[in-house]
Motif scaffolding. Structure first.
Motif, mmCIF file in Angstrom:
data_model
loop_
_atom_site.group_PDB
_atom_site.id
_atom_site.type_symbol
_atom_site.label_atom_id
_atom_site.label_comp_id
_atom_site.label_asym_id
_atom_site.label_seq_id
_atom_site.Cartn_x
_atom_site.Cartn_y
_atom_site.Cartn_z
ATOM 1 N N VAL A 19 -17.701 -0.369 -16.282
ATOM 2 C CA VAL A 19 -16.487 0.641 -16.479
ATOM 3 C C VAL A 19 -17.255 1.792 -15.633
ATOM 4 N N ALA A 20 -18.479 1.825 -15.739
ATOM 5 C CA ALA A 20 -19.657 2.539 -14.097
ATOM 6 C C ALA A 20 -20.657 2.344 -14.199
ATOM 7 N N ALA A 21 -21.339 2.640 -13.212
ATOM 8 C CA ALA A 21 -23.197 2.239 -12.179
ATOM 9 C C ALA A 21 -23.261 4.064 -12.516
ATOM 10 N N ILE A 22 -25.036 3.454 -12.975
ATOM 11 C CA ILE A 22 -25.782 4.379 -13.120
ATOM 12 C C ILE A 22 -27.065 3.926 -11.578
ATOM 13 N N MET A 23 -27.658 4.964 -10.518
ATOM 14 C CA MET A 23 -28.397 4.035 -9.631
ATOM 15 C C MET A 23 -29.870 5.598 -10.006
ATOM 16 N N TRP A 39 -24.100 14.319 -9.769
ATOM 17 C CA TRP A 39 -22.530 14.491 -10.413
ATOM 18 C C TRP A 39 -21.981 12.818 -10.307
ATOM 19 N N TRP A 40 -20.962 12.666 -11.200
ATOM 20 C CA TRP A 40 -20.754 11.653 -10.906
ATOM 21 C C TRP A 40 -19.470 11.247 -9.926
ATOM 22 N N ASN A 41 -19.683 10.689 -9.067
ATOM 23 C CA ASN A 41 -18.158 10.286 -7.807
ATOM 24 C C ASN A 41 -17.819 9.817 -8.781
ATOM 25 N N VAL A 42 -15.884 9.829 -8.049
ATOM 26 C CA VAL A 42 -15.293 9.096 -8.112
ATOM 27 C C VAL A 42 -14.580 8.122 -6.800
ATOM 28 N N TYR A 43 -14.748 7.142 -6.479
ATOM 29 C CA TYR A 43 -13.818 6.099 -5.533
ATOM 30 C C TYR A 43 -12.478 5.934 -6.120
ATOM 31 N N PHE A 44 -11.706 6.120 -4.177
ATOM 32 C CA PHE A 44 -10.576 5.913 -4.788
ATOM 33 C C PHE A 44 -10.324 5.134 -3.529
ATOM 34 N N ALA A 45 -9.041 3.701 -4.482
ATOM 35 C CA ALA A 45 -8.425 2.566 -4.194
ATOM 36 C C ALA A 45 -7.902 2.351 -2.867
ATOM 37 N N THR A 46 -8.137 1.578 -1.481
ATOM 38 C CA THR A 46 -8.029 1.260 -0.453
ATOM 39 C C THR A 46 -7.815 -0.066 -0.070
ATOM 40 N N ASP A 47 -6.785 -0.218 0.868
ATOM 41 C CA ASP A 47 -7.102 -1.372 1.123
ATOM 42 C C ASP A 47 -7.417 -1.716 2.682
ATOM 43 N N ASP A 48 -7.552 -0.090 3.620
ATOM 44 C CA ASP A 48 -8.057 0.008 4.594
ATOM 45 C C ASP A 48 -9.458 0.951 4.142
ATOM 46 N N VAL A 49 -10.202 1.101 4.239
ATOM 47 C CA VAL A 49 -11.304 1.536 4.000
ATOM 48 C C VAL A 49 -11.608 1.950 5.935
ATOM 49 N N ASP A 51 -7.791 -6.673 -13.786
ATOM 50 C CA ASP A 51 -8.827 -7.964 -12.620
ATOM 51 C C ASP A 51 -8.465 -8.063 -11.584
ATOM 52 N N ALA A 52 -7.778 -7.096 -10.828
ATOM 53 C CA ALA A 52 -7.622 -7.134 -9.394
ATOM 54 C C ALA A 52 -8.197 -5.831 -8.813
ATOM 55 N N ASN A 53 -7.615 -5.853 -7.431
ATOM 56 C CA ASN A 53 -7.769 -4.805 -6.790
ATOM 57 C C ASN A 53 -6.437 -3.963 -7.414
ATOM 58 N N GLN A 54 -6.658 -1.639 -7.274
ATOM 59 C CA GLN A 54 -5.855 -1.516 -7.525
ATOM 60 C C GLN A 54 -5.171 -1.134 -6.203
ATOM 61 N N PRO A 55 -3.821 0.194 -6.485
ATOM 62 C CA PRO A 55 -2.703 -0.261 -5.707
ATOM 63 C C PRO A 55 -4.010 1.883 -5.057
ATOM 64 N N ASN A 56 -3.153 1.483 -3.946
ATOM 65 C CA ASN A 56 -3.739 3.074 -2.669
ATOM 66 C C ASN A 56 -3.863 3.996 -3.666
ATOM 67 N N GLY A 57 -5.079 4.395 -3.218
ATOM 68 C CA GLY A 57 -4.823 5.772 -4.197
ATOM 69 C C GLY A 57 -5.641 6.026 -5.508
ATOM 70 N N THR A 58 -5.528 4.752 -5.950
ATOM 71 C CA THR A 58 -5.860 4.710 -7.757
ATOM 72 C C THR A 58 -7.179 5.119 -7.656
ATOM 73 N N PRO A 59 -7.502 5.948 -9.052
ATOM 74 C CA PRO A 59 -8.883 5.933 -9.128
ATOM 75 C C PRO A 59 -9.882 4.916 -9.447
ATOM 76 N N THR A 60 -10.591 4.127 -8.953
ATOM 77 C CA THR A 60 -10.706 3.096 -8.667
ATOM 78 C C THR A 60 -12.320 3.094 -9.326
ATOM 79 N N TRP A 61 -13.398 3.559 -9.273
ATOM 80 C CA TRP A 61 -14.488 3.675 -9.703
ATOM 81 C C TRP A 61 -15.643 4.220 -9.947
ATOM 82 N N ILE A 62 -16.576 4.468 -10.340
ATOM 83 C CA ILE A 62 -17.485 5.883 -10.457
ATOM 84 C C ILE A 62 -18.228 5.844 -10.795
#
Length: 254
Positions: free
Chosen positions: A58-62, A73-83, A5-16
């Motif tokens: 758990v994921a998204a499709i578009m 392909w499935w895209n993975v996004y890494f968490a960051t507090d400064d994009v 329920d919160a943003n994950q630490p930097n570098g953590t895979p957070t979304w696909i």
């Protein structure tokens, strides 16, 4: 199991997420394989569709509207507090920018990058959308590993950008593999050097109760499935959806 329920630490895979030519067909397929429910977004959001387990994303499709596209392909996004800052680090480390940092309405901020060996990934800083809200349980996302024929530059890149450490200790599989760990020691994935790989890509693994049954469901729903096999960690099957997008499913050892 982990409910987030919160943003994950930097570098953590957070979304696909996954872009496909036919959203309805994709929902039919992934609903059959994982039992997902779907919340289809409005046209103003490109029908960006949330995939849900117990009401949690758990994921998204578009839809992918590029008629010339032949690979998905499935895209993975890494968490960051400064994009923007992480994007600059990635460029300095030899990566390149595909989509520059941008706001996604009130949902968060993102960028799409590629590492020096061609592995594509995203960055995400959540606002109204933190990323996956359920992971590490059946029918949810479990992990990502980069498979590349040139692992050396990839390992150097991710340590420079995210401060990961490299560790092969405890790996009981075959091949040139190293774990990627956050500065706090948490494992976020790994890099597998595979000389047979033609390109470099981040693979996506979903957890299931029964890999054989999931592979059968995928084949019956119009995808393709390689024969499941045993690993020291559990049983795995490598699958593709009806559009050729690869992913894997894994069931832990009893």
């Amino acid at each position: 199991m982990a409910e987030l329920d919160a943003n994950q630490p930097n570098g953590t895979p957070t979304w696909i997420d996954l872009g496909v030519p036919d959203l309805e067909r994709a929902m039919e397929f992934y609903g059959a394989v994982f039992g997902w429910e779907f919340d289809v977004g409005p046209e103003s959001m490109g029908r960006y569709t949330m995939c849900l387990v117990r009401g949690r994303e758990v994921a998204a499709i578009m839809p992918n509207h590029d008629e010339a596209a032949t690979e998905f392909w499935w895209n993975v996004y890494f968490a960051t507090d400064d994009v923007a800052g992480t994007t600059s680090k990635a460029e300095a480390a030899g990566g390149h920018v595909i989509t520059p940092p941008m706001d996604v309405m009130d949902k968060g901020r993102m960028a799409i990058l590629a590492d020096p060996v061609g592995g594509q990934f995203g960055l995400w800083h959540g606002n109204q959308h933190i990323g996956a809200r359920l992971v590490n349980e059946p029918n949810a996302w479990l992990r990502n590993d980069l498979v590349t024929p040139d692992p050396g530059p990839a390992r150097k890149f991710y340590t420079q950008v995210f401060g990961f450490s490299l560790d092969a200790e405890g790996y009981v599989g075959e091949g040139d593999f190293t774990f990627l760990r956050r500065p706090d020691g948490h494992e976020i994935g790994g890099v597998l050097g595979d000389p047979k790989a033609v390109t470099s890509s981040w693979g996506t693994l979903f957890m299931v109760d029964d890999a054989d049954a999931a592979a059968q469901r995928a084949a019956e729903a119009g995808g393709t499935a390689e024969s499941p096999y045993d690993m020291p960690y559990g049983r795995v099957a490598e699958l593709k959806d009806p559009f050729g997008a690869p992913f894997s499913v894994g069931a832990a050892k009893a």
